[in-house]
Scaffold this motif. Structure first.
Motif, PDB file in Angstrom:
ATOM      1  N   ALA A  64       0.833  -1.204   0.000  1.00 38.57           N
ATOM      2  CA  ALA A  64       0.000   0.000   0.000  1.00 38.57           C
ATOM      3  C   ALA A  64       0.868   1.254   0.000  1.00 38.57           C
ATOM      4  O   ALA A  64       0.592   2.222  -0.720  1.00 38.57           O
ATOM      5  N   ARG A  65       1.933   1.242   0.785  1.00 37.76           N
ATOM      6  CA  ARG A  65       2.844   2.404   0.847  1.00 37.76           C
ATOM      7  C   ARG A  65       3.581   2.587  -0.482  1.00 37.76           C
ATOM      8  O   ARG A  65       3.759   3.713  -0.954  1.00 37.76           O
ATOM      9  N   ILE A  66       3.986   1.485  -1.092  1.00 38.24           N
ATOM     10  CA  ILE A  66       4.662   1.551  -2.388  1.00 38.24           C
ATOM     11  C   ILE A  66       3.732   2.154  -3.432  1.00 38.24           C
ATOM     12  O   ILE A  66       4.127   3.032  -4.203  1.00 38.24           O
ATOM     13  N   ASP A  67       2.479   1.701  -3.447  1.00 40.87           N
ATOM     14  CA  ASP A  67       1.495   2.235  -4.404  1.00 40.87           C
ATOM     15  C   ASP A  67       1.251   3.721  -4.173  1.00 40.87           C
ATOM     16  O   ASP A  67       1.141   4.500  -5.125  1.00 40.87           O
ATOM     17  N   GLU A  68       1.205   4.116  -2.910  1.00 34.76           N
ATOM     18  CA  GLU A  68       0.998   5.528  -2.560  1.00 34.76           C
ATOM     19  C   GLU A  68       2.156   6.384  -3.064  1.00 34.76           C
ATOM     20  O   GLU A  68       1.952   7.450  -3.668  1.00 34.76           O
ATOM     21  N   ILE A  69       3.368   5.930  -2.841  1.00 36.91           N
ATOM     22  CA  ILE A  69       4.555   6.684  -3.295  1.00 36.91           C
ATOM     23  C   ILE A  69       4.600   6.718  -4.818  1.00 36.91           C
ATOM     24  O   ILE A  69       4.870   7.769  -5.423  1.00 36.91           O
ATOM     25  N   ARG A  70       4.336   5.591  -5.444  1.00 35.78           N
ATOM     26  CA  ARG A  70       4.346   5.528  -6.909  1.00 35.78           C
ATOM     27  C   ARG A  70       3.344   6.524  -7.501  1.00 35.78           C
ATOM     28  O   ARG A  70       3.653   7.248  -8.449  1.00 35.78           O
ATOM     29  N   GLN A  71       2.147   6.573  -6.917  1.00 36.00           N
ATOM     30  CA  GLN A  71       1.122   7.490  -7.421  1.00 36.00           C
ATOM     31  C   GLN A  71       1.534   8.947  -7.226  1.00 36.00           C
ATOM     32  O   GLN A  71       1.353   9.782  -8.110  1.00 36.00           O
ATOM     33  N   SER A  72       2.122   9.256  -6.069  1.00 40.12           N
ATOM     34  CA  SER A  72       2.537  10.643  -5.827  1.00 40.12           C
ATOM     35  C   SER A  72       3.685  11.044  -6.754  1.00 40.12           C
ATOM     36  O   SER A  72       3.787  12.199  -7.166  1.00 40.12           O
ATOM     37  N   LEU A  73       4.558  10.088  -7.112  1.00 39.08           N
ATOM     38  CA  LEU A  73       5.618  10.384  -8.078  1.00 39.08           C
ATOM     39  C   LEU A  73       5.030  10.661  -9.464  1.00 39.08           C
ATOM     40  O   LEU A  73       5.448  11.605 -10.150  1.00 39.08           O
ATOM     41  N   LYS A  74       4.054   9.846  -9.859  1.00 43.27           N
ATOM     42  CA  LYS A  74       3.415  10.035 -11.164  1.00 43.27           C
ATOM     43  C   LYS A  74       2.679  11.367 -11.245  1.00 43.27           C
ATOM     44  O   LYS A  74       2.719  12.056 -12.264  1.00 43.27           O
ATOM     45  N   SER A  75       2.014  11.735 -10.155  1.00 43.33           N
ATOM     46  CA  SER A  75       1.223  12.966 -10.167  1.00 43.33           C
ATOM     47  C   SER A  75       2.054  14.205  -9.868  1.00 43.33           C
ATOM     48  O   SER A  75       1.565  15.323  -9.988  1.00 43.33           O
ATOM     49  N   GLY A  76       3.309  14.013  -9.458  1.00 42.03           N
ATOM     50  CA  GLY A  76       4.179  15.151  -9.159  1.00 42.03           C
ATOM     51  C   GLY A  76       3.939  15.767  -7.798  1.00 42.03           C
ATOM     52  O   GLY A  76       4.370  16.888  -7.540  1.00 42.03           O
ATOM     53  N   THR A  77       3.263  15.048  -6.930  1.00 44.54           N
ATOM     54  CA  THR A  77       2.979  15.586  -5.589  1.00 44.54           C
ATOM     55  C   THR A  77       3.900  15.024  -4.512  1.00 44.54           C
ATOM     56  O   THR A  77       3.753  15.347  -3.340  1.00 44.54           O
ATOM     57  N   PHE A  78       4.869  14.206  -4.905  1.00 46.17           N
ATOM     58  CA  PHE A  78       5.796  13.629  -3.930  1.00 46.17           C
ATOM     59  C   PHE A  78       6.697  14.720  -3.377  1.00 46.17           C
ATOM     60  O   PHE A  78       7.290  15.487  -4.118  1.00 46.17           O
ATOM     61  N   LYS A  79       6.768  14.821  -2.068  1.00 45.58           N
ATOM     62  CA  LYS A  79       7.586  15.857  -1.436  1.00 45.58           C
ATOM     63  C   LYS A  79       8.602  15.194  -0.502  1.00 45.58           C
ATOM     64  O   LYS A  79       8.293  14.233   0.188  1.00 45.58           O
ATOM     65  N   LEU A  80       9.785  15.749  -0.513  1.00 38.38           N
ATOM     66  CA  LEU A  80      10.832  15.283   0.388  1.00 38.38           C
ATOM     67  C   LEU A  80      10.973  16.271   1.534  1.00 38.38           C
ATOM     68  O   LEU A  80      11.029  17.477   1.311  1.00 38.38           O
ATOM     69  N   ASP A  81      11.045  15.746   2.734  1.00 36.68           N
ATOM     70  CA  ASP A  81      11.304  16.578   3.903  1.00 36.68           C
ATOM     71  C   ASP A  81      12.805  16.502   4.172  1.00 36.68           C
ATOM     72  O   ASP A  81      13.290  15.618   4.874  1.00 36.68           O
ATOM     73  N   LEU A  82      13.542  17.431   3.561  1.00 34.29           N
ATOM     74  CA  LEU A  82      14.997  17.397   3.647  1.00 34.29           C
ATOM     75  C   LEU A  82      15.502  17.562   5.076  1.00 34.29           C
ATOM     76  O   LEU A  82      16.524  16.985   5.450  1.00 34.29           O
ATOM     77  N   ASP A  83      14.771  18.320   5.888  1.00 29.86           N
ATOM     78  CA  ASP A  83      15.170  18.471   7.289  1.00 29.86           C
ATOM     79  C   ASP A  83      15.066  17.133   8.018  1.00 29.86           C
ATOM     80  O   ASP A  83      15.965  16.757   8.780  1.00 29.86           O
ATOM     81  N   ALA A  84      13.988  16.397   7.787  1.00 32.08           N
ATOM     82  CA  ALA A  84      13.811  15.096   8.429  1.00 32.08           C
ATOM     83  C   ALA A  84      14.861  14.101   7.936  1.00 32.08           C
ATOM     84  O   ALA A  84      15.403  13.311   8.720  1.00 32.08           O
ATOM     85  N   ILE A  85      15.165  14.140   6.647  1.00 27.80           N
ATOM     86  CA  ILE A  85      16.171  13.242   6.078  1.00 27.80           C
ATOM     87  C   ILE A  85      17.539  13.529   6.675  1.00 27.80           C
ATOM     88  O   ILE A  85      18.253  12.624   7.102  1.00 27.80           O
ATOM     89  N   SER A  86      17.903  14.804   6.724  1.00 27.88           N
ATOM     90  CA  SER A  86      19.227  15.145   7.266  1.00 27.88           C
ATOM     91  C   SER A  86      19.313  14.823   8.758  1.00 27.88           C
ATOM     92  O   SER A  86      20.342  14.351   9.229  1.00 27.88           O
ATOM     93  N   GLU A  87      18.238  15.030   9.483  1.00 34.05           N
ATOM     94  CA  GLU A  87      18.233  14.689  10.913  1.00 34.05           C
ATOM     95  C   GLU A  87      18.386  13.186  11.109  1.00 34.05           C
ATOM     96  O   GLU A  87      19.148  12.738  11.969  1.00 34.05           O
ATOM     97  N   ALA A  88      17.693  12.396  10.298  1.00 37.06           N
ATOM     98  CA  ALA A  88      17.803  10.941  10.392  1.00 37.06           C
ATOM     99  C   ALA A  88      19.228  10.476  10.054  1.00 37.06           C
ATOM    100  O   ALA A  88      19.759   9.580  10.702  1.00 37.06           O
TER     101      ALA A  88
END
Length: 94
Positions: A64-88
Motif C-alpha cells: 500500500a505504501r509503495i502504491d501511494e509513493i508511486r502514485q505521488s511520483l506520477k502525479s508530481g505531488t511527492f515531497k521530500l522533507d529534507l530536514d527530516a532526512i538530514s536529521e535521520a
C-alpha cells in the motif's frame, strides 16, 4: 515498526552494552577473562535473538505504501522533507 528503526535500536543497544562492560580482569586469571568475554557475547546474542521475533512479524513489503509513493511520483505531488532526512542521517551516522 520499521526495520531501520529496529536495526538502529539494536546497534545502539549493543554498543551501549559493550561500553558498559568493565575492563577484563588482570592477566593473572585468564579463565575469568574468558568468562567475561563470553558474557558480553551472550548479552549481544540475547538481544539479537529477541529482535529476531519482532523482525519475523514484520511484512517484507508494504505494498500500500509503495502504491501511494508511486502514485505521488506520477502525479508530481511527492515531497521530500529534507530536514527530516538530514536529521535521520545525523542520528544514524553521527
Amino acid at each position: 515498526m520499521e526495520i531501520q528503526k529496529i536495526n538502529s535500536a539494536i546497534s545502539t543497544e549493543i554498543s551501549t552494552k559493550k561500553d558498559q562492560v568493565l575492563p577484563l580482569v588482570k592477566q593473572d586469571n585468564p579463565e575469568k577473562s574468558i568468562q567475561a568475554e563470553h558474557k558480553v557475547v551472550s548479552d549481544d546474542w540475547q538481544l539479537l535473538a529477541g529482535s529476531q521475533l519482532e523482525l519475523e512479524i514484520l511484512e517484507d513489503v508494504d505494498q500500500a505504501r509503495i502504491d501511494e509513493i508511486r502514485q505521488s511520483l506520477k502525479s508530481g505531488t511527492f515531497k521530500l522533507d529534507l530536514d527530516a532526512i538530514s536529521e535521520a542521517m545525523l542520528q544514524q551516522h553521527g
